[in-house]
Design a protein around this motif. Sequence first.
Motif, PDB file in Angstrom:
ATOM      1  N   PHE A 174      13.630  35.920  59.771  1.00  0.00           N
ATOM      2  CA  PHE A 174      14.153  36.131  58.635  1.00  0.00           C
ATOM      3  C   PHE A 174      15.985  35.214  59.175  1.00  0.00           C
ATOM      4  N   ALA A 175      15.598  34.292  60.323  1.00  0.00           N
ATOM      5  CA  ALA A 175      16.842  33.302  60.367  1.00  0.00           C
ATOM      6  C   ALA A 175      17.157  32.743  59.712  1.00  0.00           C
ATOM      7  N   PRO A 176      16.368  32.238  58.441  1.00  0.00           N
ATOM      8  CA  PRO A 176      16.259  31.164  56.901  1.00  0.00           C
ATOM      9  C   PRO A 176      17.004  32.060  56.076  1.00  0.00           C
ATOM     10  N   LEU A 177      17.141  33.596  56.361  1.00  0.00           N
ATOM     11  CA  LEU A 177      18.221  33.981  54.739  1.00  0.00           C
ATOM     12  C   LEU A 177      19.311  33.914  55.330  1.00  0.00           C
ATOM     13  N   GLY A 178      19.521  33.335  56.521  1.00  0.00           N
ATOM     14  CA  GLY A 178      21.292  33.319  56.863  1.00  0.00           C
ATOM     15  C   GLY A 178      22.369  34.249  57.546  1.00  0.00           C
ATOM     16  N   TYR A 179      21.337  35.752  57.772  1.00  0.00           N
ATOM     17  CA  TYR A 179      22.553  36.254  58.145  1.00  0.00           C
ATOM     18  C   TYR A 179      23.310  35.887  59.424  1.00  0.00           C
ATOM     19  N   ARG A 180      24.291  36.459  60.203  1.00  0.00           N
ATOM     20  CA  ARG A 180      24.917  36.696  61.081  1.00  0.00           C
ATOM     21  C   ARG A 180      25.386  37.873  62.434  1.00  0.00           C
ATOM     22  N   GLU A 181      25.202  37.402  63.265  1.00  0.00           N
ATOM     23  CA  GLU A 181      25.593  38.558  64.362  1.00  0.00           C
ATOM     24  C   GLU A 181      27.089  39.540  63.606  1.00  0.00           C
ATOM     25  N   GLY A 182      26.936  40.550  64.264  1.00  0.00           N
ATOM     26  CA  GLY A 182      28.530  41.111  63.964  1.00  0.00           C
ATOM     27  C   GLY A 182      28.418  41.318  61.796  1.00  0.00           C
ATOM     28  N   GLN A 183      27.190  40.870  61.330  1.00  0.00           N
ATOM     29  CA  GLN A 183      27.903  41.515  59.302  1.00  0.00           C
ATOM     30  C   GLN A 183      27.368  42.388  59.242  1.00  0.00           C
ATOM     31  N   PHE A 184      26.511  42.951  59.997  1.00  0.00           N
ATOM     32  CA  PHE A 184      26.220  44.404  59.772  1.00  0.00           C
ATOM     33  C   PHE A 184      26.677  45.354  60.712  1.00  0.00           C
TER      34      PHE A 184
END
Length: 345
Positions: free
Chosen positions: A299-309
């Motif tokens: 799911f890397a292409p979805l563009g989430y980053r560490e610390g977001q949730f």
Amino acid sequence: MDATDFIMGDAVRRLEAALAGYTGASHAIACASGTDALMLSLKALNLAPGDEVITTPFTFFATAGAIHNAGGRPVFVDILPGTFNIDPEAVAAAIGSRTRALVPVHLYGQMAAMEALMPLAKRHGLAVIEDAAQAIGARRRMAGGTPMAGTVGTTGCYSFFPSKNLGAWGDGGMIVTQDAILADRLRRLRTHGGAKQYRHDEVGFNSRLDTLQAAVLLAKLPHLDRWNAARRANAAVYDAAFAGLKEVVTPPVDPANEHTYHQYTLRVARRDALVVRLKEQGIGCAVYYPKALHQQPCFAPLGYREGQFPATERATAEVVSLPIYPELPEAHRDQVIAAVREFHT
Ligand SMILES: Cc1ncc(COP(=O)(O)O)c(C=O)c1O
């Protein structure tokens, strides 16, 4: 065996009727797994490329895998730290013009805040696909009643994976819905898109249930409420035994919920060391889930980053589930308690 009625046989039809009766849904559609129950429900929404489906990143992979495979884009939002379930306020903030559906997960056997999610879905014209894979038999006080997990949304999806509260002797799943037209569509989708043999109105899937699995489940279903009560009794003993332990938080139950404890999940400060200690003593324990879905490579292409949730990420570092199954011998339960207490004193 004598009737050579191996797949989608008479027991499957009887199981569908029994599950409709047990859950209070008008229609039950058997299929090959909990994953397929989700995927077929989402396929029935006819998602277009770019359509978004909001769900939690703190769940088994299948929840988001099914969204992807049905042609949707998973949109993750954070959980409530108490129940580990999706945060309705975060859902409200994430709804946009491409949002088509919500997939709340009733994690570990207690229901998400459906009374907050359903009005949101109604206001924005969204389908609600309940991932009730871990929560068959769970109930929530809402809207003047106590509906069962799976019967509140557009569809509810159950898994009969052998370790589930109602487990088969292999894979199996079930979709329930109150909508007769949707039920017909789902029946078509599970058998290659054809209501009649050799006529295909659309392209569907092979997601049939084995008759043997249905027979096993029919034999087990009458015991499910008693088994869920035994899980609750084990949980109550654990809760009392761990109350007041430093660095240990027992699983909070939302007072509106009747929890079915598919998992009994502690939060602990030194999780990995505790897991090692329990395993050394031969105690089965597991971490559901050590990595959240927004952290998965696929799911890397979805563009989430560490610390977001943050609530989700904290849970992945702190949770550990202890043996809770209904037949857990008292001596084993005492051994688990002694091991957890000794580690924390
Ligand atoms: C939350 C959740 N969703 C979906 C599934 C998928 O179910 P299955 O393994 O029957 O495909 C599972 C269980 O495995 C689950 O725990």
